[in-house]
Design a protein around this motif. Sequence first.
Motif, PDB file in Angstrom:
ATOM      1  N   PHE A 247      -0.601 -10.537  -9.930  1.00  0.00           N
ATOM      2  CA  PHE A 247      -1.555 -10.704 -11.020  1.00  0.00           C
ATOM      3  C   PHE A 247      -1.460  -9.540 -12.011  1.00  0.00           C
ATOM      4  O   PHE A 247      -1.357  -9.745 -13.226  1.00  0.00           O
ATOM      5  N   VAL A 248      -1.471  -8.316 -11.511  1.00  0.00           N
ATOM      6  CA  VAL A 248      -1.430  -7.154 -12.399  1.00  0.00           C
ATOM      7  C   VAL A 248      -0.068  -7.034 -13.074  1.00  0.00           C
ATOM      8  O   VAL A 248       0.027  -6.635 -14.244  1.00  0.00           O
ATOM      9  N   SER A 249       1.010  -7.372 -12.360  1.00  0.00           N
ATOM     10  CA  SER A 249       2.343  -7.284 -12.963  1.00  0.00           C
ATOM     11  C   SER A 249       2.481  -8.227 -14.152  1.00  0.00           C
ATOM     12  O   SER A 249       3.266  -7.967 -15.073  1.00  0.00           O
ATOM     13  N   LEU A 287       0.058   0.843 -12.290  1.00  0.00           N
ATOM     14  CA  LEU A 287       0.368   1.242 -10.921  1.00  0.00           C
ATOM     15  C   LEU A 287      -0.874   1.775 -10.217  1.00  0.00           C
ATOM     16  O   LEU A 287      -1.151   1.426  -9.059  1.00  0.00           O
ATOM     17  N   LEU A 288      -1.649   2.616 -10.906  1.00  0.00           N
ATOM     18  CA  LEU A 288      -2.862   3.167 -10.302  1.00  0.00           C
ATOM     19  C   LEU A 288      -3.893   2.076 -10.034  1.00  0.00           C
ATOM     20  O   LEU A 288      -4.555   2.070  -8.991  1.00  0.00           O
ATOM     21  N   LEU A 326       6.215  -1.170  -6.552  1.00  0.00           N
ATOM     22  CA  LEU A 326       7.221  -0.626  -7.469  1.00  0.00           C
ATOM     23  C   LEU A 326       8.287  -1.662  -7.807  1.00  0.00           C
ATOM     24  O   LEU A 326       8.726  -1.773  -8.958  1.00  0.00           O
ATOM     25  N   LEU A 327       8.709  -2.447  -6.804  1.00  0.00           N
ATOM     26  CA  LEU A 327       9.741  -3.452  -7.065  1.00  0.00           C
ATOM     27  C   LEU A 327       9.214  -4.561  -7.974  1.00  0.00           C
ATOM     28  O   LEU A 327       9.908  -4.991  -8.902  1.00  0.00           O
ATOM     29  N   LEU A 407      13.866   1.816  -8.426  1.00  0.00           N
ATOM     30  CA  LEU A 407      14.240   2.971  -9.252  1.00  0.00           C
ATOM     31  C   LEU A 407      15.497   2.662 -10.074  1.00  0.00           C
ATOM     32  O   LEU A 407      15.587   3.054 -11.248  1.00  0.00           O
ATOM     33  N   SER A 408      16.469   1.973  -9.474  1.00  0.00           N
ATOM     34  CA  SER A 408      17.683   1.628 -10.216  1.00  0.00           C
ATOM     35  C   SER A 408      17.376   0.661 -11.352  1.00  0.00           C
ATOM     36  O   SER A 408      17.924   0.787 -12.457  1.00  0.00           O
TER      37      SER A 408
END
Length: 605
Positions: A247-249, A287-288, A326-327, A407-408
């Motif tokens: 939802f947030v993404s 993210l937070l 993160l992903l 990260l990549s």
Amino acid sequence: MMAGWLTIAKWELLRSKLKFDVKSVIMLTLSLILVIIAAYAAAQTGMSMNQKIYLAAVSQADVQPIIDTDQRFDYVVVDRFAASTYYEYGADMGIIGRNVYLGDTRKAASAGDALENTFKTYRELTLTAYNDVNNSHPVWVTVHDLERPQNFQLAGAEETADSFSRGFNATTGLPEGVDSTGAEGGSSASIRTGSSTVSPEEIAALDEMEGKTFFEKQTLSTPTNFSPPVPFTAILYAFLFIFPIYFVSQFYSTSLMDERTNKKGELVLAAPLRGRDVIIGKTVPYLLITMAIQTGITFYIIGIPSTLAGLERVVLVLAAILPVVLLFFALSFYSAILSRSFKELTFASVFLSVVISGYLFFPAMFANIHAISSISPITLIVRLIEGEEVLMNTYLFSTLPFYFVALSTYAFGTFIFREEDLFTQKSISSKIVDCFEMFLSYPYGSVFLLSIIFIPFVYMAQLMLIVMLFNLPVPYSIIAMIILSAMAEEIVKSIGIYTLFKRKIAKLSLRNAVKYSVLSGAGFFVGEKAVAVLTLAPIASSAFGSVMTMGALLLIPLVLHTTTVLVSSLVMYKKGTRYYLASVVLATLVHSIYNIVILRGLFFD
């Protein structure tokens, strides 16, 4: 740098808040309050969609208290003759004395099953109400779960199967060295009968049986209500943790896409800030917020910790979900940069979310059953919530791919976070090649390092293949795994060389084709061995693990990786880069033949 990304983060929060005017905020708040009130009222009044869905014609009054315990039933009390002609009154069944008569409909059949369960439940409630558990429940069964053997091993697995068979007593079905009372410390099942008494803790557990929630592990139950462990709780955990992330993404990717379409992002690019500062600033607020939601969900399931051990469990659960967050965000960010419209962004977001959700959901269903479940970080969360210990190597096995790929992805997205990619109608493939071109154009960029960076992507792709192919018969699933894994490896090894030749960074010559093939193959070999040492211990003995760690012979895999990528390079050298896909298919064929020869013990006795 610090002040730059903080400024962007504050601006992002303010801008996101301003998307909703005062009227919208008031309406959303009122709607939320009404939903909470309605849910509370439904919980207090016992409202349900299953109320009075079956009608029974009853000829004797003493059946009424039993049927009253199940809200699914409605009934009418009539004489025996009327009960025998229940179908004339639209009833699903007639209850006459000790006999139950059902109609010919599917609904009537379902009503019969429901009535049988209702009588069983009523009997248990009646027995429990006597407050004499030892007499009302004279037989007690203690169940200890046995660890399931890993039955898809490499050649020579027969020895494992034989040792497993020898480890059990043919008469009792229990492990050797364990009697029927469970005296030995191993897994067992014991029966207590006769004059044995039940501890107060067990009596309390039986009294509270009806109040169990989905999150409480079943420790005591009557025979009717006993059920073996099922993956339902794992699926529920996955849904609770993953849905807020998805939802947030969506807000995150929509914010990025909105700046691209209305060209407001050009003002940000014109500011004296580096691209990574802008990306960090835009990502940190979401993210937070997401981690705050995950913390609340963890507190709801585990409870607010009152001890150091409880606090450690909460921290470990959040550490397991962080790489997943993160992903999701990395893929949302990259999708927002590649997409040329909101329609493309929606397709990309939904597709990637479904793929990652499957990666997380399906392995978690095998939690505490099979080592393959360790692929998913949700499995770690389930184990932590149930009070089990999670080893560091298991944590690395589950989460390192998520960290590296996230990260990549952010790094490659940062390369094309520029005006010529953000505000033009370039094709998606062209933007992807731009990422590799930017990387290879840097002084430290090389196909050797690019192959190493791509290892986590191949690793996750292969783990996802395991999830997809796990339930297929072993010979076919292993063959499919070999071919698809080889294709993934050949794509990532050759894409850097393709970029060099396509964008004319390097001259298309035989010498360069050989040189870059050696560099790319060597880089992939080094990265592959590093990943195998770090993370593959939990499934290293399985057939799928052997496909991923192909190459205990050291130098032979190095030659293989170099040779197969050389096939792709030579095809591009002879035919040009437009034959890139054909070159990958040919290299995949060579790679697959080698792997099948090495693993021929899986197919031939």
